[in-house]
Enzyme design. Structure first.
Site, PDB file in Angstrom:
ATOM      1  N   ASN A   7       0.855  -1.189   0.000  1.00 13.39           N
ATOM      2  CA  ASN A   7       0.000   0.000   0.000  1.00 13.39           C
ATOM      3  C   ASN A   7       0.899   1.249   0.000  1.00 13.39           C
ATOM      4  O   ASN A   7       1.721   1.434   0.910  1.00 13.39           O
ATOM      5  CB  ASN A   7      -0.874  -0.066   1.265  1.00 13.39           C
ATOM      6  CG  ASN A   7      -1.796   1.113   1.382  1.00 13.39           C
ATOM      7  OD1 ASN A   7      -1.404   2.232   1.101  1.00 13.39           O
ATOM      8  ND2 ASN A   7      -3.014   0.881   1.811  1.00 13.39           N
ATOM      9  N   HIS A  10       1.021   6.171   1.860  1.00 13.60           N
ATOM     10  CA  HIS A  10       1.792   7.110   2.671  1.00 13.60           C
ATOM     11  C   HIS A  10       2.964   7.754   1.929  1.00 13.60           C
ATOM     12  O   HIS A  10       3.578   8.690   2.444  1.00 13.60           O
ATOM     13  CB  HIS A  10       2.199   6.464   3.996  1.00 13.60           C
ATOM     14  CG  HIS A  10       0.964   6.156   4.796  1.00 13.60           C
ATOM     15  ND1 HIS A  10       0.125   7.148   5.240  1.00 13.60           N
ATOM     16  CD2 HIS A  10       0.390   4.985   5.142  1.00 13.60           C
ATOM     17  CE1 HIS A  10      -0.913   6.593   5.848  1.00 13.60           C
ATOM     18  NE2 HIS A  10      -0.773   5.283   5.804  1.00 13.60           N
ATOM     19  N   HIS A  43      -5.667   3.451  -1.358  1.00  7.32           N
ATOM     20  CA  HIS A  43      -6.960   3.773  -0.736  1.00  7.32           C
ATOM     21  C   HIS A  43      -7.338   5.189  -1.156  1.00  7.32           C
ATOM     22  O   HIS A  43      -6.658   6.148  -0.793  1.00  7.32           O
ATOM     23  CB  HIS A  43      -6.801   3.677   0.791  1.00  7.32           C
ATOM     24  CG  HIS A  43      -8.073   3.902   1.554  1.00  7.32           C
ATOM     25  ND1 HIS A  43      -8.143   3.748   2.913  1.00  7.32           N
ATOM     26  CD2 HIS A  43      -9.324   4.263   1.159  1.00  7.32           C
ATOM     27  CE1 HIS A  43      -9.383   4.009   3.329  1.00  7.32           C
ATOM     28  NE2 HIS A  43     -10.106   4.338   2.283  1.00  7.32           N
ATOM     29  N   ARG A  49      -7.065  12.590   1.259  1.00  8.57           N
ATOM     30  CA  ARG A  49      -5.930  13.068   2.067  1.00  8.57           C
ATOM     31  C   ARG A  49      -4.585  12.514   1.605  1.00  8.57           C
ATOM     32  O   ARG A  49      -3.551  13.060   1.892  1.00  8.57           O
ATOM     33  CB  ARG A  49      -6.151  12.768   3.541  1.00  8.57           C
ATOM     34  CG  ARG A  49      -6.040  11.307   3.902  1.00  8.57           C
ATOM     35  CD  ARG A  49      -6.073  11.101   5.387  1.00  8.57           C
ATOM     36  NE  ARG A  49      -7.393  11.320   5.946  1.00  8.57           N
ATOM     37  CZ  ARG A  49      -7.834  10.716   7.059  1.00  8.57           C
ATOM     38  NH1 ARG A  49      -7.037   9.899   7.713  1.00  8.57           N
ATOM     39  NH2 ARG A  49      -9.045  10.928   7.521  1.00  8.57           N
ATOM     40  N   GLU A  70      -8.791   0.328  -2.467  1.00  7.46           N
ATOM     41  CA  GLU A  70      -9.613   0.359  -1.249  1.00  7.46           C
ATOM     42  C   GLU A  70     -10.504   1.585  -1.309  1.00  7.46           C
ATOM     43  O   GLU A  70     -10.011   2.699  -1.543  1.00  7.46           O
ATOM     44  CB  GLU A  70      -8.719   0.446  -0.015  1.00  7.46           C
ATOM     45  CG  GLU A  70      -7.825  -0.753   0.165  1.00  7.46           C
ATOM     46  CD  GLU A  70      -6.818  -0.538   1.279  1.00  7.46           C
ATOM     47  OE1 GLU A  70      -6.755   0.558   1.864  1.00  7.46           O
ATOM     48  OE2 GLU A  70      -6.072  -1.470   1.549  1.00  7.46           O
ATOM     49  N   THR A 101      -7.864   3.438   9.000  1.00  7.87           N
ATOM     50  CA  THR A 101      -9.069   2.593   9.028  1.00  7.87           C
ATOM     51  C   THR A 101      -9.109   1.845  10.367  1.00  7.87           C
ATOM     52  O   THR A 101      -8.354   0.906  10.583  1.00  7.87           O
ATOM     53  CB  THR A 101      -9.049   1.598   7.845  1.00  7.87           C
ATOM     54  OG1 THR A 101      -8.694   2.331   6.666  1.00  7.87           O
ATOM     55  CG2 THR A 101     -10.402   0.963   7.650  1.00  7.87           C
ATOM     56  N   GLU A 151     -10.876  -9.504   3.516  1.00  8.77           N
ATOM     57  CA  GLU A 151      -9.586  -9.161   4.106  1.00  8.77           C
ATOM     58  C   GLU A 151      -9.811  -8.963   5.594  1.00  8.77           C
ATOM     59  O   GLU A 151     -10.669  -8.183   6.000  1.00  8.77           O
ATOM     60  CB  GLU A 151      -9.026  -7.886   3.449  1.00  8.77           C
ATOM     61  CG  GLU A 151      -7.673  -7.505   4.051  1.00  8.77           C
ATOM     62  CD  GLU A 151      -6.951  -6.402   3.284  1.00  8.77           C
ATOM     63  OE1 GLU A 151      -7.231  -6.197   2.082  1.00  8.77           O
ATOM     64  OE2 GLU A 151      -6.092  -5.751   3.906  1.00  8.77           O
ATOM     65  N   HIS A 191      -3.170  -4.636   7.965  1.00  9.39           N
ATOM     66  CA  HIS A 191      -3.251  -3.489   8.871  1.00  9.39           C
ATOM     67  C   HIS A 191      -2.310  -3.673  10.060  1.00  9.39           C
ATOM     68  O   HIS A 191      -2.429  -4.623  10.820  1.00  9.39           O
ATOM     69  CB  HIS A 191      -4.660  -3.213   9.415  1.00  9.39           C
ATOM     70  CG  HIS A 191      -4.766  -1.791   9.911  1.00  9.39           C
ATOM     71  ND1 HIS A 191      -5.237  -0.760   9.134  1.00  9.39           N
ATOM     72  CD2 HIS A 191      -4.392  -1.224  11.069  1.00  9.39           C
ATOM     73  CE1 HIS A 191      -5.173   0.371   9.796  1.00  9.39           C
ATOM     74  NE2 HIS A 191      -4.655   0.116  10.975  1.00  9.39           N
TER      75      HIS A 191
HETATM   76  N1  PXP Z   1      -5.587  -3.326   4.184  1.00  6.49           N
HETATM   77  C1  PXP Z   1      -6.562  -2.397   4.240  1.00  6.49           C
HETATM   78  C2  PXP Z   1      -7.941  -2.772   3.768  1.00  6.49           C
HETATM   79  C3  PXP Z   1      -6.282  -1.096   4.693  1.00  6.49           C
HETATM   80  O1  PXP Z   1      -7.274  -0.182   4.747  1.00  6.49           O
HETATM   81  C4  PXP Z   1      -4.960  -0.777   5.052  1.00  6.49           C
HETATM   82  C5  PXP Z   1      -4.633   0.610   5.483  1.00  6.49           C
HETATM   83  O2  PXP Z   1      -5.346   0.919   6.593  1.00  6.49           O
HETATM   84  C6  PXP Z   1      -3.982  -1.776   4.979  1.00  6.49           C
HETATM   85  C7  PXP Z   1      -4.330  -3.043   4.544  1.00  6.49           C
HETATM   86  C8  PXP Z   1      -2.554  -1.502   5.300  1.00  6.49           C
HETATM   87  O3  PXP Z   1      -2.392  -1.160   6.645  1.00  6.49           O
HETATM   88  P1  PXP Z   1      -1.009  -0.581   7.126  1.00  6.49           P
HETATM   89  O4  PXP Z   1      -0.800   0.711   6.408  1.00  6.49           O
HETATM   90  O5  PXP Z   1      -1.185  -0.425   8.604  1.00  6.49           O
HETATM   91  O6  PXP Z   1       0.039  -1.594   6.762  1.00  6.49           O
END
Ligand code: PXP
Length: 241
Positions: A7, A10, A43, A49, A70, A101, A151, A191
């Site tokens: 992901n 960030h 996402h 943001r 997402e 989330t 998920e 997450h």
């Molecule tokens: N999976 C989903 C559905 C998410 O919304 C997120 C981000 O909140 C993640 C995975 C990745 O989480 P993280 O950034 O904490 O690794």
């Protein structure tokens, strides 16, 4: 093997902090390609943001990786998904004021809303998943909707304050994954995963894909994105050998 989606939200958070184009999201996505990760997760939040609409279309155009988008379960977001045509979407709950989330989607209380969105998506080939807590009732609700990908939100496990709580949260995920697989679900998880806590999750054979973002992007500041991704891949692969 357990698949890995990275992901990159960030990278966009950091870029948006200055309102300019650095660090470049496409450059990050190209490193994901080089590392041969299985998918790229973004996402698109309603407040935009981090990821912006244009980012999605640029990455779809320039990067040879499946996109996992997402989104909140809304008509606006689903229509964007239809235009983008990613490999998959994952419906996630979204609150404006939350930092991230915070929990899984309550499928049962959103069943009518999700049904309408599934109708909108019915002519597309986009795979649909929902981000849920490891809770058997949520899995049953997904089944009744005809959704077969989920998920698990691993946040409660990852944020556990004691080893005892962590073991209990891990057990919940294991049980839910076993139950979901028996019902024919394709289970993913994500997450809050990092080098220390990912092994236990990657050891759960029913979980076929992990999505990891914040930790990798943070670690990349010290180690470089490629090294951080490859280290994470090594740990996940070790858990499956
Ligand atoms: N999976 C989903 C559905 C998410 O919304 C997120 C981000 O909140 C993640 C995975 C990745 O989480 P993280 O950034 O904490 O690794």
């Amino acid at each position: 093997m357990c698949k890995l989606g990275i992901n990159i939200d960030h990278v966009a958070t950091l870029r948006n902090a200055r309102g300019e184009s650095h660090p470049d999201l496409l450059r990050a996505a190209k490193i994901l390609e080089e590392c041969q990760v299985d998918s790229i997760t973004m996402h698109l939040r309603e407040d935009r943001r981090h990821i912006k609409d244009d980012d999605l279309f640029l990455i779809k155009d320039k990067v040879d990786l499946p996109i996992n988008l997402e989104i909140a379960p809304t008509e606006e977001m689903t229509k964007i998904a239809l235009r983008l045509n990613p490999r998959s979407i994952c419906f996630v709950p979204e609150k404006r004021m939350e930092i991230t989330t915070e929990g899984g989607l309550n499928v049962k209380s959103n069943i009518i809303k999700i049904e309408k969105l599934l109708n909108l998506l019915s002519n597309s080939k986009i795979k649909v998943a929902c981000f849920i807590e490891p809770d058997l009732k949520q899995i049953n609700s997904l089944k009744s909707l005809g959704i077969r990908i989920l998920e698990f939100h691993t946040g409660a496990y990852a944020d556990s304050k004691t080893i005892k709580i962590m073991k209990a949260k891990l057990l919940l995920i294991k049980k839910a994954a076993r139950y979901a697989e028996e019902l024919g679900f394709d289970c993913h998880a994500g997450h809050g995963l990092n080098y220390d806590n990912v092994y236990n999750i990657a050891s759960i054979r029913e979980i076929k894909e992990l999505n990891i973002g914040h930790f990798i992007i943070g670690d990349a500041i010290f180690c470089g994105l490629k090294n951080s991704i490859l280290k994470m891949k090594d740990i996940i692969n070790a858990a499956r050998t």
